[in-house]
Write a protein that holds these residues in place. Structure first.
Motif, short mmCIF file in Angstrom:
data_model
loop_
_atom_site.label_atom_id
_atom_site.label_comp_id
_atom_site.label_asym_id
_atom_site.label_seq_id
_atom_site.Cartn_x
_atom_site.Cartn_y
_atom_site.Cartn_z
N ASP A 268 -3.39 -1.06 4.63
CA ASP A 268 -4.47 -1.69 3.85
C ASP A 268 -4.90 -0.80 2.55
O ASP A 268 -4.85 0.42 2.85
N ASP B 113 -17.50 -4.32 4.83
CA ASP B 113 -16.52 -4.35 4.10
C ASP B 113 -16.64 -3.36 2.95
O ASP B 113 -15.71 -2.75 2.34
N ILE C 238 -7.72 -5.19 -0.54
CA ILE C 238 -7.93 -4.36 0.83
C ILE C 238 -6.80 -4.91 1.68
O ILE C 238 -6.16 -4.19 2.26
N VAL C 239 -6.62 -6.46 1.65
CA VAL C 239 -5.77 -6.84 2.72
C VAL C 239 -4.25 -6.92 2.30
O VAL C 239 -3.79 -7.77 1.18
N GLY D 79 0.76 -1.30 0.16
CA GLY D 79 0.02 0.06 0.10
C GLY D 79 0.77 1.34 0.12
O GLY D 79 0.66 2.20 -0.68
N SER E 152 -11.50 -7.81 -3.83
CA SER E 152 -11.22 -8.18 -2.56
C SER E 152 -11.96 -9.52 -2.22
O SER E 152 -12.86 -9.78 -2.66
#
Length: 118
Positions: A58, A88, A52-53, A33, A81
């Motif tokens: 993140d 989420d 996202i992860v 990120g 994701s």
């Protein structure tokens, strides 16, 4: 068009990169990120595909940061994701996402979505 892929799973990166290059796009990839923000400042991507992860920072934070930068404030950001809970997805849109694709995805879904936003 320049597309930035931010994804930490090698197989997904490879399949997305190949597909998008076959569509005629220039593709830059990163697994981090923090690095995504650095790269986006340098290349001003036309579109971002964002997991996202990620290690360190993140995808939600990456998206929020990109929305605050003048070069990427209007850049389409598509989350891809495995997180499929309503919370989420809402969090992604609240962070500034334009679209949300749940893994596993089909090549057709990626192609359609990229073409829609470019």
């Amino acid at each position: 068009m320049k597309i930035l892929i931010v994804e930490d799973e090698k197989n997904i990166v490879l399949s997305l990169k190949l597909m998008l290059e076959k569509m005629g796009h220039d593709v830059v990839c990163t697994r981090s990120g923090v690095e995504a923000l650095e790269i986006s400042r340098k290349i001003s991507p036309d579109l971002v595909l964002l997991d996202i992860v990620l290690p360190g920072m993140d995808g939600f934070l990456v998206c929020q940061a990109m929305r605050k930068e003048s070069d990427t404030s209007k850049t389409p950001i598509i989350f891809i994701s495995a997180l499929s809970r309503e919370e989420d997805i809402k969090k992604a849109f609240n962070a500034g996402a334009n679209e949300y694709i749940v893994k596993p995805f089909t090549p057709e879904k990626i192609r359609e979505t990229v073409e829609k936003w470019l």
